[in-house]
Design a protein around this motif. Structure first.
Motif, short mmCIF file in Angstrom:
data_model
loop_
_atom_site.label_atom_id
_atom_site.label_comp_id
_atom_site.label_asym_id
_atom_site.label_seq_id
_atom_site.Cartn_x
_atom_site.Cartn_y
_atom_site.Cartn_z
N HIS A 1 9.83 -10.57 3.28
CA HIS A 1 9.78 -9.92 4.59
C HIS A 1 9.69 -10.96 5.69
O HIS A 1 10.62 -11.14 6.47
N TRP B 1 3.36 -5.01 1.75
CA TRP B 1 4.40 -4.68 0.77
C TRP B 1 3.85 -5.01 -0.62
O TRP B 1 3.18 -6.04 -0.81
N CYS C 1 9.99 -5.19 -4.99
CA CYS C 1 9.11 -4.46 -4.09
C CYS C 1 9.18 -2.98 -4.45
O CYS C 1 10.26 -2.40 -4.56
N ILE D 1 6.49 -0.02 0.44
CA ILE D 1 6.40 -0.58 1.79
C ILE D 1 5.68 0.46 2.63
O ILE D 1 6.23 1.55 2.90
#
Ligand code: FES
Ligand code: FE2
Length: 360
Positions: free
Chosen positions: A61, A93, A101, A104
């Motif tokens: 990110h 995250w 991932c 979020i």
């Protein structure tokens, strides 16, 4: 300090192989930042499975280090390790053990594909966390480290001696496997009676018989059968004062900087090792460490041996240096290097008379 390129090792700065990265007993669900192979990682034990996970350190990110934080409420509220995943301290995250991932907070819609970090193959055995490092991202080429003796209750488990980092390339450490001539001056072996090396694919073995001032009584002989399992660690089966097995691990931190560990597994005279056997094993490990420290002192202070002025009373350094190159080049080239060295190279003596030491 010299780099892989300075030694002419090949295309990759860091070799392929199984490498020690941490002591298993120290690993908890508190993430541990690590640096090896010139990159940063985070290592942790999943809360759900208890399994070790190694991920690249930086969040895709905005680049936050996933493992270094003490003030974010993600960390303070005990959410840093969440199940088997880890939450980034900055925006929360969550990355699974596979590095993808999977949450979020507040996101509407789907998680972008690029929201992932690299997850590395790890293996836990013999009190050690190992990683398979491979510049080509391939499957492990040989078996993860194991020892049948570890599961035999007659043997006293080692404690790991962490020797820290040295500004020395792994090449200088690996040279030791063929170094017949150092045994006299460094370890007090008056005359090595038998010395041979066997090269076989990713393994190189040294078999040695001789007296030893630190590890056997005067007049007795030390028998060792030592194998490097790839470039990252050796296991040395030893018949000295006690049957024992040395572990020496070396892992590149940066190119030309090495982290090293030592440990000794000792066989007790009992079917199940007793309390007093532990004290004997610890004392013998101290002696083994003292012997290893004799090599270590030289490595810590030498200049790099980019070329060895090899003489005929040395072991086959020239073969070992070719063997080592297989790990710094694409695996498609591996056979070329192995073809040049595979087989037995006898430097001294007639016959190996202690078959029970064979590492198999
Ligand atoms: S930097 Fe990691 S979640 Fe934002
Ligand atoms: Fe040595």
């Amino acid at each position: 300090m010299a780099t892989s390129k300075d030694y002419g090792l090949g295309e990759f700065a860091f070799p392929r192989g199984w490498f020690m990265i941490a002591a298993a007993a120290e690993l908890t669900d508190k993430p541990k930042p690590l640096r090896y192979f010139g990159r940063d990682f985070v290592l942790y034990r999943g809360k759900q499975s208890g399994k070790a996970t190694l991920l690249d350190a930086y969040c895709p990110h905005m680049g936050t280090h996933l493992g270094i934080n003490s003030t974010s409420y993600v960390v303070r509220d005990g959410q840093h390790i969440d199940g088997d995943g880890i939450r980034c301290p900055y925006h929360g995250w969550r990355f699974g053990a596979d590095g993808k991932c999977d949450d979020i907070p507040g996101l509407k819609g789907s998680i972008p594909k690029a929201a992932c970090v690299r997850s590395w193959p790890v293996h836990e055995s013999m009190g050690v966390i190992w990683v398979w490092h491979d510049p080509e991202n391939g499957e492990p080429e040989w078996e993860a480290p194991t020892l049948a003796e570890w599961d035999d209750p007659a043997w006293v488990h080692w404690k790991l001696d962490d020797l820290g980092t040295l500004p020395v390339h792994g090449q200088e450490v690996i040279d030791n496997i063929t170094d017949m001539a150092h045994f006299g001056p460094i370890h007090g072996i008056g005359a090595v009676e038998f010395f041979e090396n066997e090269f076989s694919g990713p393994y190189v073995t040294q078999r040695m018989i001789g007296p030893h001032r630190t590890l056997v009584e005067s007049g007795e002989k030390l028998y060792t059968d030592t194998t490097y399992h790839g470039p990252g660690f050796l296991l040395s089966k030893m018949l000295g004062r006690h049957p024992s097995i040395i572990l020496i691990a070396n892992t590149p931190v940066d190119d030309g900087v090495t982290h090293a560990w030592h440990a000794l597994l000792v066989k007790s005279p009992h079917e199940v090792a007793e309390q007093e056997d532990v004290a004997v094993a610890r004392a013998f490990q101290e002696a083994s460490l003292a012997a290893f420290a004799q090599d270590f002192e030289v490595w810590a202070n030498k200049r790099p041996a980019l070329r060895i002025l090899q003489v005929n009373s040395d072991g086959p350094f020239h073969l070992e240096r070719i063997w080592y190159k297989q790990f710094f080049n694409p695996r498609a080239k591996r056979a070329e290097y192995c073809k040049r060295v595979d087989g037995i190279h006898r430097s001294k003596g007639q016959g190996w008379t202690v078959p029970q030491l064979r590492t198999g």
